[in-house]
Design a protein around this motif. Structure first.
Motif, mmCIF file in Angstrom:
data_model
loop_
_atom_site.group_PDB
_atom_site.id
_atom_site.type_symbol
_atom_site.label_atom_id
_atom_site.label_comp_id
_atom_site.label_asym_id
_atom_site.label_seq_id
_atom_site.Cartn_x
_atom_site.Cartn_y
_atom_site.Cartn_z
ATOM 1 N N THR A 277 0.657 1.513 8.969
ATOM 2 C CA THR A 277 -0.518 2.353 9.199
ATOM 3 C C THR A 277 -1.281 2.660 7.915
ATOM 4 O OG1 THR A 277 -1.272 4.400 10.232
ATOM 5 C CG2 THR A 277 0.800 4.517 9.025
ATOM 6 N N TYR A 278 -0.541 2.763 6.790
ATOM 7 C CA TYR A 278 -1.183 3.090 5.514
ATOM 8 C C TYR A 278 -1.459 1.825 4.704
ATOM 9 C CZ TYR A 278 -0.047 8.024 6.234
ATOM 10 O OH TYR A 278 0.041 9.294 6.726
ATOM 11 N N GLY A 279 -2.487 1.895 3.860
ATOM 12 C CA GLY A 279 -2.759 0.808 2.947
ATOM 13 C C GLY A 279 -1.718 0.750 1.841
ATOM 14 N N CYS A 280 -1.425 -0.455 1.373
ATOM 15 C CA CYS A 280 -0.462 -0.649 0.283
ATOM 16 C C CYS A 280 -1.250 -1.020 -0.974
ATOM 17 C CB CYS A 280 0.525 -1.754 0.630
ATOM 18 S SG CYS A 280 1.418 -1.490 2.175
ATOM 19 N N ASP A 281 -1.268 -0.145 -1.954
ATOM 20 C CA ASP A 281 -2.028 -0.356 -3.186
ATOM 21 C C ASP A 281 -1.115 -0.232 -4.404
ATOM 22 O OD1 ASP A 281 -4.312 1.128 -1.263
ATOM 23 O OD2 ASP A 281 -5.085 -0.505 -2.517
ATOM 24 N N TYR A 282 -1.076 -1.281 -5.232
ATOM 25 C CA TYR A 282 -0.219 -1.302 -6.418
ATOM 26 C C TYR A 282 -0.953 -1.967 -7.570
ATOM 27 C CZ TYR A 282 3.588 -0.171 -3.203
ATOM 28 O OH TYR A 282 4.383 0.447 -2.285
ATOM 29 N N ASN A 283 -0.596 -1.583 -8.795
ATOM 30 C CA ASN A 283 -1.093 -2.325 -9.951
ATOM 31 C C ASN A 283 -0.167 -3.510 -10.197
ATOM 32 O OD1 ASN A 283 1.184 -1.377 -11.401
ATOM 33 N ND2 ASN A 283 0.036 0.367 -12.233
ATOM 34 N N GLY A 291 -4.065 6.689 -3.433
ATOM 35 C CA GLY A 291 -5.417 7.231 -3.403
ATOM 36 C C GLY A 291 -6.421 6.396 -4.165
ATOM 37 N N LYS A 292 -5.996 5.275 -4.710
ATOM 38 C CA LYS A 292 -6.884 4.417 -5.492
ATOM 39 C C LYS A 292 -6.615 2.964 -5.111
ATOM 40 C CE LYS A 292 -7.881 3.076 -10.269
ATOM 41 N NZ LYS A 292 -7.486 3.265 -11.703
ATOM 42 N N ILE A 293 -7.686 2.195 -4.947
ATOM 43 C CA ILE A 293 -7.521 0.785 -4.611
ATOM 44 C C ILE A 293 -6.789 0.080 -5.746
ATOM 45 C CG2 ILE A 293 -8.724 -1.391 -4.165
ATOM 46 C CD1 ILE A 293 -10.895 0.176 -2.784
ATOM 47 N N GLY A 294 -5.712 -0.603 -5.392
ATOM 48 C CA GLY A 294 -4.884 -1.233 -6.398
ATOM 49 C C GLY A 294 -5.356 -2.631 -6.777
ATOM 50 N N TRP A 296 -3.414 -5.074 -6.593
ATOM 51 C CA TRP A 296 -2.910 -5.791 -5.423
ATOM 52 C C TRP A 296 -2.916 -4.823 -4.258
ATOM 53 C CZ3 TRP A 296 0.557 -4.982 -1.623
ATOM 54 C CH2 TRP A 296 0.820 -6.059 -0.757
ATOM 55 N N ARG A 297 -3.400 -5.289 -3.103
ATOM 56 C CA ARG A 297 -3.413 -4.397 -1.947
ATOM 57 C C ARG A 297 -3.299 -5.185 -0.644
ATOM 58 N NH1 ARG A 297 -8.543 -1.688 0.492
ATOM 59 N NH2 ARG A 297 -7.189 0.092 0.077
ATOM 60 N N PHE A 298 -2.732 -4.507 0.345
ATOM 61 C CA PHE A 298 -2.809 -4.964 1.729
ATOM 62 C C PHE A 298 -3.089 -3.737 2.569
ATOM 63 C CE2 PHE A 298 -0.874 -5.510 5.968
ATOM 64 C CZ PHE A 298 -1.690 -6.540 6.420
ATOM 65 N N ASP A 299 -4.224 -3.751 3.245
ATOM 66 C CA ASP A 299 -4.644 -2.632 4.076
ATOM 67 C C ASP A 299 -5.273 -3.216 5.332
ATOM 68 O OD1 ASP A 299 -5.710 -0.406 5.295
ATOM 69 O OD2 ASP A 299 -6.565 0.443 3.468
ATOM 70 N N LYS A 300 -4.731 -2.848 6.482
ATOM 71 C CA LYS A 300 -5.250 -3.399 7.738
ATOM 72 C C LYS A 300 -6.733 -3.075 7.913
ATOM 73 C CE LYS A 300 -3.929 0.599 10.587
ATOM 74 N NZ LYS A 300 -3.169 1.057 11.773
ATOM 75 N N ARG A 301 -7.184 -1.967 7.307
ATOM 76 C CA ARG A 301 -8.585 -1.557 7.456
ATOM 77 C C ARG A 301 -9.548 -2.444 6.670
ATOM 78 N NH1 ARG A 301 -5.027 2.156 7.140
ATOM 79 N NH2 ARG A 301 -4.806 3.761 8.752
ATOM 80 N N SER A 302 -9.000 -3.321 5.841
ATOM 81 C CA SER A 302 -9.841 -4.295 5.134
ATOM 82 C C SER A 302 -10.272 -5.421 6.068
ATOM 83 C CB SER A 302 -9.076 -4.888 3.944
ATOM 84 O OG SER A 302 -8.702 -3.888 3.022
ATOM 85 N N HIS A 303 -9.734 -5.412 7.302
ATOM 86 C CA HIS A 303 -9.991 -6.517 8.227
ATOM 87 C C HIS A 303 -10.416 -5.968 9.584
ATOM 88 C CE1 HIS A 303 -8.038 -8.927 5.138
ATOM 89 N NE2 HIS A 303 -7.060 -8.055 5.152
#
Length: 346
Positions: A277-283, A291-294, A296-303
């Motif tokens: 359910t939550y976006g995955c954001d990492y450096n 709370g910040k776009i990483g 590297w990220r995977f977020d279902k809301r990007s699609h």
């Protein structure tokens, strides 16, 4: 009568003690069994008494049902979810029965031949006030009334669920099995909860921190509560204070408030379903950038308008294994689902 000897008095006292002790034990055991709490040692994965899980009694198949819209955002998630359902269904330890996507669009879509689907109507226009999740309880009401469901139990699921392991039937008779969510906090909203859960029903602490999904529940019990779940959800949405406080999880509070703990709730563990359910954001150091776009990220809301591409880049070293596994499972599904890119564009 003669005077009783001290030894006789001691024996009588011990006899009354053990009789009282045994009676109290029976009462406690009966109370525990009737409330679904049990007296076994708690299983760390599910909160279910270990002796019940090992008894072999939880072998009734459950029907997997997820409510969904016909939006591309929902469609690609349903395809991935159904792919992993098929892989896990026949594995040892699984109690999964048949599968239904309960489509609350009022009409079929291009996934009808790929995923077993039952079409129901959405709420009348404007009634959901833009909160499409209110269609979920209404969809279950219609499906339960009109569909032929062979299984005695139902798993209420969502498109963004991935079966990570074969799922057994963790429900126990009339005691559903659900997952506790850290963001469902009835005690922190006691004033609002009391509007829908009056004091005579019990303390607010009796309201479980759950939503309707994932929940494994007896079909007859869901048939009983689903209409009230619809009404409570609509009442909450119509109340400005409640709507503001509960926001996007309003429908989850409606279900929790309706069900509280009168039937008992076993806890579904984290090892069975991945809920992204939550976006995955990492450096790139593998550190969470909450709370910040990483980088590297995977977020279902990007699609929102279409599916994610095949072969997503894996997370950098240091990212939790659960995130790595999620991406690998998405990649496996997208690589093996026919027409992944084309079917979701229509």
């Amino acid at each position: 009568m003669g005077r009783a000897s001290p030894l006789l008095l001691v024996l009588l006292a011990l006899g009354f003690f053990f009789a009282a002790y045994n009676l109290l034990t029976l009462v406690i055991q009966y109370k525990d069994s009737s409330t679904g709490l049990g007296s076994g040692i708690s299983d760390s994965l599910t909160g279910m008494p270990a002796n019940f899980r090992k008894s072999g009694k939880s072998n009734l198949k459950f029907h997997v049902a997820l409510t969904a819209s016909d939006a591309p955002y929902s469609q690609w998630q349903c395809r991935i979810m159904y792919y992993w359902y098929k892989k896990m269904k026949s594995m040892p330890g699984s109690d999964m029965g048949k599968f239904t996507r309960v489509l609350h669009s009022g009409k079929g879509d291009h996934l009808m031949d790929e995923i077993p689907t039952f079409v129901v109507d959405p709420l009348p226009e404007g009634l959901d006030q833009g909160y499409i999740v209110l269609n979920r309880p209404w969809a279950f009401v219609q499906w339960l009334e009109k569909a032929t469901i062979e299984e005695e139990y139902i798993l209420m699921a969502e498109p963004d669920h991935i079966f990570a392991n074969p799922l057994p039937n963790l429900a126990h008779g009339n005691n559903p099995a659900g997952f506790p969510f850290f963001y469902i906090k009835p005690t922190e909203h006691e004033k609002i909860v009391r509007k829908f859960y009056p004091e005579e029903k019990g303390p607010v602490t009796d309201v479980d921190p759950i939503g309707n999904s994932p929940v494994i529940i007896k079909k007859t019990l869901l048939e009983e509560i689903a209409p009230t779940w619809v009404n409570v959800s609509l009442r909450m949405k119509d109340d400005p204070e409640t709507d503001k406080a509960f926001g996007w999880v309003l429908e989850m509070y409606a279900y929790a408030t309706l069900c509280y703990s009168r039937h008992g709730i076993w806890k579904l563990g984290r090892d069975f379903i991945i809920h992204y359910t939550y976006g995955c954001d990492y450096n790139m150091k593998g550190e969470l950038t909450y709370g910040k776009i990483g980088e590297w990220r995977f977020d279902k809301r990007s699609h929102l308008s279409g599916p994610p591409p095949k072969n997503l880049t894996l997370p950098p070293p240091g990212v939790p294994e659960s995130v790595v596994r999620l991406v690998k499972m998405v990649n496996e599904a997208t690589a093996n689902i026919p027409g992944w890119d084309s079917l979701n564009s229509g």
